[in-house]
Structures are given as structure tokens and as C-alpha cells.
Design a protein around this motif. Structure first.
Motif, mmCIF file in Angstrom:
data_model
loop_
_atom_site.group_PDB
_atom_site.id
_atom_site.type_symbol
_atom_site.label_atom_id
_atom_site.label_comp_id
_atom_site.label_asym_id
_atom_site.label_seq_id
_atom_site.Cartn_x
_atom_site.Cartn_y
_atom_site.Cartn_z
ATOM 1 N N LYS A 81 0.856 -1.190 0.000
ATOM 2 C CA LYS A 81 0.000 0.000 0.000
ATOM 3 C C LYS A 81 0.889 1.236 0.000
ATOM 4 O O LYS A 81 1.808 1.365 0.824
ATOM 5 C CB LYS A 81 -0.859 -0.030 1.264
ATOM 6 N N VAL A 82 0.585 2.136 -0.927
ATOM 7 C CA VAL A 82 1.441 3.312 -1.145
ATOM 8 C C VAL A 82 0.558 4.560 -1.144
ATOM 9 O O VAL A 82 -0.507 4.561 -1.772
ATOM 10 C CB VAL A 82 2.153 3.165 -2.521
ATOM 11 N N PRO A 83 0.980 5.636 -0.450
ATOM 12 C CA PRO A 83 0.125 6.829 -0.439
ATOM 13 C C PRO A 83 0.097 7.556 -1.783
ATOM 14 O O PRO A 83 1.076 7.526 -2.536
ATOM 15 C CB PRO A 83 0.765 7.716 0.639
ATOM 16 N N MET A 84 -1.021 8.205 -2.047
ATOM 17 C CA MET A 84 -1.248 8.894 -3.326
ATOM 18 C C MET A 84 -0.524 10.250 -3.340
ATOM 19 O O MET A 84 -1.145 11.317 -3.258
ATOM 20 C CB MET A 84 -2.771 9.048 -3.527
ATOM 21 N N ILE A 85 0.802 10.169 -3.409
ATOM 22 C CA ILE A 85 1.629 11.378 -3.560
ATOM 23 C C ILE A 85 2.568 11.108 -4.741
ATOM 24 O O ILE A 85 2.702 9.958 -5.170
ATOM 25 C CB ILE A 85 2.445 11.699 -2.267
ATOM 26 N N ALA A 86 3.192 12.149 -5.270
ATOM 27 C CA ALA A 86 4.031 11.972 -6.461
ATOM 28 C C ALA A 86 5.122 10.926 -6.231
ATOM 29 O O ALA A 86 5.358 10.055 -7.083
ATOM 30 C CB ALA A 86 4.638 13.313 -6.867
ATOM 31 N N GLU A 87 5.764 10.962 -5.061
ATOM 32 C CA GLU A 87 6.816 9.969 -4.769
ATOM 33 C C GLU A 87 6.224 8.561 -4.727
ATOM 34 O O GLU A 87 6.863 7.593 -5.142
ATOM 35 C CB GLU A 87 7.488 10.296 -3.431
ATOM 36 N N GLY A 88 5.000 8.466 -4.231
ATOM 37 C CA GLY A 88 4.325 7.170 -4.177
ATOM 38 C C GLY A 88 4.054 6.646 -5.585
ATOM 39 O O GLY A 88 4.227 5.456 -5.857
#
Ligand code: E4P
Length: 218
Positions: free
Chosen positions: A83-90
């Protein structure tokens, strides 16, 4: 529609598993923290209870760190979805992990635009948070409908997982929109079973049965 359980609590997961209708699990750092057990240990135990996708979330915020953490989480069990957060790095991490065959669940999605970005990056699952959108006065179900329409227009393979679900009415509306997965707290799962007319009807059936067959034999 697949039913996932939104919990890291082993007792709840065991009770849910016994029902025979659970297809997977979602966790997040807050849910894991409540259990007070190191992430890898808890995720391994969860995978032993439920045979299905188990989302385990990264807690780093740069793509490089998320990729490393994602690889470690994916090694815990074949069913782990990172699970990865919805940010550019993610999103960078999602693309890199997808190239390695590691499945991801993009979380903290609050707009259809974010869902579009996640699908383009190759996310296996997108998690729009219905209840938290409702909480700020926007229609959470409309977010789900929009994502389903957009994904359908382009045949994206990313599965839509409705998260932050607060009750049976949410579940009905979500199901009407045709999402692939809904994740439920154990409390909401239990609520799905109940109807006052079922309880009343069952009570009467049992009374009638006892009157006819048990009391006469006393
Ligand atoms: C989903 O994966 C999240 O863990 C969860 O559904 C968040 O729900 P909440 O808004 O009730 O915390």
C-alpha cells in the motif's frame, strides 16, 4: 464484489474468516499501531488467517525508500499487496514496483484525478475513501461512480476498492456502482447481517415449532 476486512486485529480477522465470505484484508499504519506488534510479524499472522490479498502500507515518503520498503513487505508472503500513499513519490514507487511484478494499492485517494494517475502508473488497486470524503461535505459515492466511469472508458485493469465505509447504506450504494472490492470494518460487516424483520420472523418460527412439536411431547 469482493469483501475485504479493514482490520489488523487477529481476533476480528478470525471471526470474519469463519463466515467464509472474506476475500482479503486491508491494513494501514494506524490499524497496525493499535495492535502493538511489529508490522512484518503482524502481516505474517494476518496472511495465515485470511487466504487472499493483504494490503500492508509503507511508512516512508520518498520513492527510493518506498521501493525498498515495498520489496521487504512483498517478501513477507505472496499475498501481500504494497500500500502506497497517493503522492508523487508514491506514484514513482508504484511504477517501479509494478516493473518488478510487485502489486500495489494506492491509498488516500480523494479525487477521480488521483485515481486516473494511479491507474496510469500501473496500480493493482486504487482505494478511494468514501466516508472521509462525506466527512468534509462532498459526496463520497459520487467519487466512486466517477472513478468507475473513467476506468471503464479506458479499460484500466486497476481494481477499485471502496474504503472508509461507514455503514450498510454505503455498501449498497458502492455495490450499485459496480466496484471490484469493498473493505469493511468488522462492525460494518456485522451490520450487514441484521434486519429487525429477520429477528422477529425467526423468533415466531421457533415459537410455532416449539408449540407444535416440543410442548405437546412434555
Ligand atoms: C482503507 O484501506 C483504510 O484503511 C480505511 O478504510 C480507512 O477508513 P477510516 O476513514 O474509517 O479510517
Amino acid at each position: 464484489m469482493k469483501f475485504f476486512i479493514d482490520s489488523a486485529n487477529l481476533s476480528e480477522l478470525k471471526l470474519a474468516a469463519e463466515l467464509g465470505i472474506i476475500d482479503g484484508v486491508t491494513t494501514n499504519p494506524s490499524l497496525i499501531a493499535k495492535e502493538g506488534v511489529p508490522v512484518e510479524e503482524q502481516v505474517r499472522k494476518i496472511c495465515d488467517i485470511i487466504d487472499g490479498d493483504v494490503s500492508a502500507e509503507v511508512v516512508s515518503t520518498t520513492s527510493k525508500e518506498m521501493i525498498g520498503e515495498g520489496r521487504r513487505l512483498a517478501k513477507i508472503h505472496k499475498n501481500v499487496v504494497v500500500k502506497v500513499p497517493m503522492i508523487a513519490e508514491g506514484i514513482k514507487a508504484v511504477g517501479a514496483l509494478a516493473k518488478e511484478g510487485i502489486r500495489t494499492n494506492v491509498t488516500l485517494c480523494f479525487s477521480a484525478a488521483q485515481a486516473l494517475v494511479a491507474a496510469k502508473a500501473g496500480a493493482y488497486i486504487i482505494s478511494p475513501f468514501v466516508g472521509r470524503v462525506d466527512d468534509i461535505g462532498w459526496p463520497g459515492i459520487e467519487l466512486i461512480d466517477n472513478i468507475m466511469k473513467i476506468y471503464g472508458n479506458y479499460n484500466y485493469k486497476t481494481q477499485v476498492l471502496a474504503a472508509s465505509v461507514r455503514g450498510p447504506l454505503h455498501v449498497i450504494e458502492i455495490a450499485k456502482s459496480g466496484v471490484h472490492i469493498v473493505t469493511l470494518t468488522y462492525k460494518v460487516l456485522e451490520q450487514l447481517f441484521h434486519h429487525p424483520l429477520t429477528d422477529k420472523g425467526l423468533e415466531q418460527f421457533l415459537i410455532d415449532h416449539r408449540k407444535a412439536f416440543e410442548l405437546t411431547n412434555v
